[in-house]
Design an enzyme around this catalytic site. Structure first.
Site, mmCIF file in Angstrom:
data_model
loop_
_atom_site.group_PDB
_atom_site.id
_atom_site.type_symbol
_atom_site.label_atom_id
_atom_site.label_comp_id
_atom_site.label_asym_id
_atom_site.label_seq_id
_atom_site.Cartn_x
_atom_site.Cartn_y
_atom_site.Cartn_z
ATOM 1 N N ASP A 1 0.706 -1.011 -0.975
ATOM 2 C CA ASP A 1 0.424 -1.505 0.554
ATOM 3 C C ASP A 1 1.089 -0.630 1.617
ATOM 4 O OD1 ASP A 1 -1.225 -3.540 -0.548
ATOM 5 O OD2 ASP A 1 0.661 -4.861 -0.507
ATOM 6 N N ASN B 1 -7.036 -5.154 -8.026
ATOM 7 C CA ASN B 1 -5.572 -5.515 -7.771
ATOM 8 C C ASN B 1 -5.263 -4.878 -6.424
ATOM 9 O OD1 ASN B 1 -5.632 -3.350 -9.152
ATOM 10 N ND2 ASN B 1 -3.755 -3.711 -9.846
ATOM 11 N N GLN C 1 -1.824 1.155 -5.746
ATOM 12 C CA GLN C 1 -0.475 0.596 -5.980
ATOM 13 C C GLN C 1 0.556 1.589 -5.440
ATOM 14 O OE1 GLN C 1 -2.596 -0.041 -9.108
ATOM 15 N NE2 GLN C 1 -3.280 -1.532 -7.662
ATOM 16 N N ARG D 1 -7.540 -0.687 -28.059
ATOM 17 C CA ARG D 1 -8.702 -0.305 -28.606
ATOM 18 C C ARG D 1 -9.833 -1.239 -28.742
ATOM 19 N NH1 ARG D 1 -5.113 2.948 -32.590
ATOM 20 N NH2 ARG D 1 -4.215 0.758 -32.691
ATOM 21 N N ALA E 1 -3.867 -7.672 1.697
ATOM 22 C CA ALA E 1 -5.212 -7.618 1.673
ATOM 23 C C ALA E 1 -6.136 -8.013 0.511
ATOM 24 C CB ALA E 1 -5.754 -6.055 1.931
ATOM 25 N N GLY F 1 -3.956 -12.373 0.420
ATOM 26 C CA GLY F 1 -3.373 -13.051 1.543
ATOM 27 C C GLY F 1 -2.067 -13.407 1.322
ATOM 28 N N ARG F 2 -1.492 -13.075 0.545
ATOM 29 C CA ARG F 2 0.223 -13.659 0.326
ATOM 30 C C ARG F 2 0.936 -12.941 1.317
ATOM 31 N NH1 ARG F 2 1.413 -12.329 -5.915
ATOM 32 N NH2 ARG F 2 0.156 -10.517 -5.264
ATOM 33 N N LYS G 1 -2.003 3.740 2.113
ATOM 34 C CA LYS G 1 -2.698 4.802 1.343
ATOM 35 C C LYS G 1 -4.155 5.013 1.828
ATOM 36 C CE LYS G 1 -1.882 2.845 -2.526
ATOM 37 N NZ LYS G 1 -0.810 1.686 -2.100
ATOM 38 N N ARG H 1 4.086 -10.702 2.469
ATOM 39 C CA ARG H 1 4.633 -9.618 1.734
ATOM 40 C C ARG H 1 6.049 -9.726 1.943
ATOM 41 N NH1 ARG H 1 0.343 -5.194 3.904
ATOM 42 N NH2 ARG H 1 -1.176 -5.408 2.455
ATOM 43 N N GLY I 1 -5.972 -3.311 -2.507
ATOM 44 C CA GLY I 1 -6.762 -3.691 -1.217
ATOM 45 C C GLY I 1 -6.080 -2.806 -0.120
ATOM 46 N N HIS I 2 -7.237 -1.992 -0.102
ATOM 47 C CA HIS I 2 -6.765 -0.691 0.972
ATOM 48 C C HIS I 2 -7.667 -1.010 2.395
ATOM 49 C CE1 HIS I 2 -6.032 1.872 -2.644
ATOM 50 N NE2 HIS I 2 -5.413 1.217 -2.484
HETATM 51 P P1 GDP Z 1 -2.634 0.482 1.021
HETATM 52 O O1 GDP Z 1 -2.980 -0.573 -0.282
HETATM 53 O O2 GDP Z 1 -1.643 1.332 0.708
HETATM 54 O O3 GDP Z 1 -4.019 1.170 1.468
HETATM 55 O O4 GDP Z 1 -2.260 -0.316 2.123
HETATM 56 P P2 GDP Z 1 -2.888 -1.829 2.805
HETATM 57 O O5 GDP Z 1 -4.108 -1.574 3.702
HETATM 58 O O6 GDP Z 1 -2.709 -2.885 1.776
HETATM 59 O O7 GDP Z 1 -1.779 -2.148 3.779
HETATM 60 C C1 GDP Z 1 -1.197 -1.469 4.919
HETATM 61 C C2 GDP Z 1 -1.428 -2.316 6.138
HETATM 62 O O8 GDP Z 1 -0.902 -1.565 7.220
HETATM 63 C C3 GDP Z 1 -2.874 -2.633 6.592
HETATM 64 O O9 GDP Z 1 -2.959 -3.695 7.382
HETATM 65 C C4 GDP Z 1 -3.170 -1.325 7.425
HETATM 66 O O10 GDP Z 1 -4.053 -1.743 8.478
HETATM 67 C C5 GDP Z 1 -1.765 -1.350 8.270
HETATM 68 N N1 GDP Z 1 -1.482 -0.022 8.763
HETATM 69 C C6 GDP Z 1 -1.594 1.293 7.821
HETATM 70 N N2 GDP Z 1 -1.026 2.146 8.693
HETATM 71 C C7 GDP Z 1 -0.522 1.702 9.753
HETATM 72 C C8 GDP Z 1 0.398 1.970 10.790
HETATM 73 O O11 GDP Z 1 0.746 3.094 11.055
HETATM 74 N N3 GDP Z 1 0.478 1.133 11.791
HETATM 75 C C9 GDP Z 1 0.173 -0.011 11.761
HETATM 76 N N4 GDP Z 1 0.433 -0.812 12.653
HETATM 77 N N5 GDP Z 1 -0.462 -0.480 10.646
HETATM 78 C C10 GDP Z 1 -0.626 0.307 9.625
HETATM 79 P P1 IMO Z 2 -2.461 -1.344 -3.354
HETATM 80 O O1 IMO Z 2 -3.491 -0.312 -3.768
HETATM 81 C C1 IMO Z 2 0.835 -4.276 -3.485
HETATM 82 C C2 IMO Z 2 1.492 -6.183 -7.659
HETATM 83 C C3 IMO Z 2 1.417 -7.489 -7.673
HETATM 84 C C4 IMO Z 2 2.155 -7.819 -8.739
HETATM 85 C C5 IMO Z 2 2.235 -6.816 -9.652
HETATM 86 C C6 IMO Z 2 1.166 -6.960 -10.946
HETATM 87 O O2 IMO Z 2 -3.052 -2.270 -2.341
HETATM 88 O O3 IMO Z 2 -1.149 -0.803 -2.741
HETATM 89 P P2 IMO Z 2 -1.327 -6.941 -11.227
HETATM 90 O O4 IMO Z 2 -2.380 -7.730 -10.428
HETATM 91 O O5 IMO Z 2 -1.570 -5.394 -10.780
HETATM 92 O O6 IMO Z 2 -1.263 -7.301 -12.742
HETATM 93 O O7 IMO Z 2 0.118 -7.416 -10.398
HETATM 94 O O8 IMO Z 2 1.733 -5.567 -8.914
HETATM 95 N N1 IMO Z 2 0.361 -5.290 -6.955
HETATM 96 C C7 IMO Z 2 0.249 -4.766 -5.749
HETATM 97 N N2 IMO Z 2 1.353 -4.806 -4.742
HETATM 98 N N3 IMO Z 2 -0.184 -3.263 -3.375
HETATM 99 C C8 IMO Z 2 -1.223 -3.291 -4.519
HETATM 100 O O9 IMO Z 2 -2.152 -2.436 -4.286
HETATM 101 C C9 IMO Z 2 -0.813 -4.107 -5.729
HETATM 102 N N4 IMO Z 2 -1.467 -4.296 -6.808
HETATM 103 C C10 IMO Z 2 -0.711 -4.998 -7.683
HETATM 104 O O10 IMO Z 2 1.634 -8.317 -6.435
HETATM 105 O O11 IMO Z 2 3.657 -7.881 -8.196
HETATM 106 MG MG MG Z 3 -2.982 -2.605 -0.365
#
Ligand code: GDP
Ligand code: IMO
Ligand code: MG
Length: 423
Positions: free
Chosen positions: A13, A38, A224, A144, A298, A301-302, A16, A304, A40-41
């Site tokens: 999160d 798993n 991740q 496998r 994302a 909904g937990r 990325k 962080r 969520g971007h």
């Molecule tokens: P990812 O899983 O690495 O793609 O990241 P997520 O999308 O799960 O979580 C990043 C959160 O931060 C999302 O709600 C993005 O919309 C938000 N976000 C990303 N970059 C920025 C930033 O520079 N500023 C703010 N305010 N929000 C950001």
């Molecule tokens: P993005 O791509 C944040 C965490 C879970 C748990 C551990 C194992 O959005 O950054 P899993 O379901 O993979 O077996 O869970 O990894 N986890 C993430 N935390 N961002 C993610 O993906 C995650 N994908 C898995 O919360 O701690």
């Molecule tokens: Mg994410």
């Protein structure tokens, strides 16, 4: 833009998706090589918020090829729901712009059941998984006994095989008090998903190599983060794939020789979802960010868990991933603070250490060593370039780059595509 891997330098999160979206402008192909839904971007473009789980963020751009590589574990029903949702938001998704590896492993309804049942079985030691069946899917791959993307081409045999496995797995699932997987509901959905996805299934290794040979640029969208990596993360509180840069090669069939750059993405503070150690965790920062409506997952909904920026982790992540540059996101999250802390080292059993220990027991004994920085107390979200940043924000970034031994080339000051600055 040459072939570039984007990875998370923390616990996922990091933003990325937003960085990949920004870099996609100059890429031709965007590929996922590990993980599953798993991930969520979140990407905000043209005022619309998109959440991608399995589909590469390049789908937001027209004329880009999006690849779900062999290293991914793919939930066919989840993927179809995601496609439908994105189409509902106006995106075009066809077998021309989204291809799926015939070697990607399938995450099946019984894997979700198993994932949830094993979490119950772990009790206090639960990992806090996303419940998407990721661990059990990769376990079948390594054991496998997995089913692969190619199986989507024959829905009859796939459904027969899955019906058998559901019966077997339901015995354990129900023993843990989790509702059994209902084959009557799920098999028709699986059949429909297989029919919908089959035209997308192909040998993605060949497609990627043909693109590279034709001079096209590939962007690898990591899922991740480094500390969720099955080898390098805070094991066992990790996910089940290699989230670090090497995973992009094994998970796509594009060899290391073809990779030029690695962008490590880190937030200007630290977050983590799920269980496991978190040395710089700080509830005040968490309350502040949650009150701003930020830092809710994302995928699930937990809320962080939040804390100060841990540069011991980011430095080691830059090393393991071979980061050629850092992207710092969410700098604007720190706008209101008088004092901002950076963890530069840990104290472990009376000694100062500069790298994260590998066992949970040692990590739990570590105390953070902080240095303090003055906040900038200014809204950064409208900055157009690095030159617009106040001196205290620039000083913070300079110190982060110095500690990471890696230059900061990209900066996020808000969630929208335009709120990314390049140095
Ligand atoms: P990812 O899983 O690495 O793609 O990241 P997520 O999308 O799960 O979580 C990043 C959160 O931060 C999302 O709600 C993005 O919309 C938000 N976000 C990303 N970059 C920025 C930033 O520079 N500023 C703010 N305010 N929000 C950001
Ligand atoms: P993005 O791509 C944040 C965490 C879970 C748990 C551990 C194992 O959005 O950054 P899993 O379901 O993979 O077996 O869970 O990894 N986890 C993430 N935390 N961002 C993610 O993906 C995650 N994908 C898995 O919360 O701690
Ligand atoms: Mg994410």
């Amino acid at each position: 833009m040459p072939n570039t891997i984007v990875v998370g330098a923390q616990w996922g999160d990091e933003g990325k998706g937003k960085i990949v979206d920004f870099l996609t402008e100059t890429a031709d192909v965007v590929a996922r090589a590990q993980g599953g839904n798993n991930a969520g971007h979140t990407v905000i473009s043209g005022g619309i918020k998109y959440v991608l789980h399995l589909i590469p963020s390049g789908i937001l751009w027209s004329n880009k090829l999006n690849v779900i590589g062999n290293g991914v574990v793919l939930d066919p029903i989840g993927l179809c729901e995601e496609i439908d949702k994105l189409r509902g938001q106006g995106l075009t998704i066809t077998s021309e712009n989204l291809i799926i590896s015939d070697c990607a492993h399938l995450a099946m309804p019984y894997h979700r059941g198993l994932d949830q049942a094993r979490e119950v079985q772990r009790g206090d030691k639960k990992i806090g998984t996303t419940g998407r069946g990721i661990g059990p899917s990769y376990a079948d791959k390594v054991e496998r006994t997995g089913l692969r993307g190619s199986a989507l081409r024959d829905p009859d045999s796939l459904c027969d095989e899955v019906a058998e496995r559901i019966k077997e797995h339901n015995v354990f699932v129900t023993s843990q008090g989790i509702a059994p997987v209902d084959a009557e509901v799920l098999l028709p959905k699986l059949r429909a998903a297989a029919e919908m996805l089959a035209p997308h299934v192909t040998n993605t290794v060949v497609a990627l190599h043909e693109a590279i040979e034709a001079g096209k640029n590939v962007l690898f969208e990591g899922a991740q983060g480094t500390y969720l990596d099955i080898d390098h993360g805070t094991y066992p509180f990790v996910t089940s794939s290699n989230t670090t840069a090497g995973g992009a090669c094994t998970g796509s069939g594009v060899p290391p020789r073809f990779i030029s750059d690695v962008v490590a993405v880190a937030k200007a503070y630290t977050t983590r979802v799920g269980s496991g150690p978190f040395i710089t965790e700080n509830d005040d920062i968490g309350d502040m960010l949650h009150n701003m409506g930020r830092e809710f997952g994302a995928t699930t909904g937990r809320a962080r868990r939040c804390g100060w920026l841990d540069m011991v982790l980011v430095r080691y992540a830059c090393m393991v991933n071979g980061a050629s540059e850092l992207a710092i996101t969410n700098l604007d999250g720190l706008d209101g603070l008088d004092e901002i802390k950076i963890c530069t080292a840990y104290e472990l059993d009376g000694k100062t250490i500069h790298y994260p220990p590998s066992t949970i027991a040692e990590i739990e004994r570590c105390k953070p060593i902080y240095e303090s920085h003055q906040g900038w107390k200014q809204d950064l979200s409208g900055a157009q370039s690095f030159a617009d940043l106040p001196p205290n924000a620039l000083a913070y970034l300079d110190r982060v780059a110095e500690l990471a031994r890696t230059p900061i080339k990209l900066l996020g000051i808000g969630p929208a595509r335009e709120q990314t600055l390049r140095r």
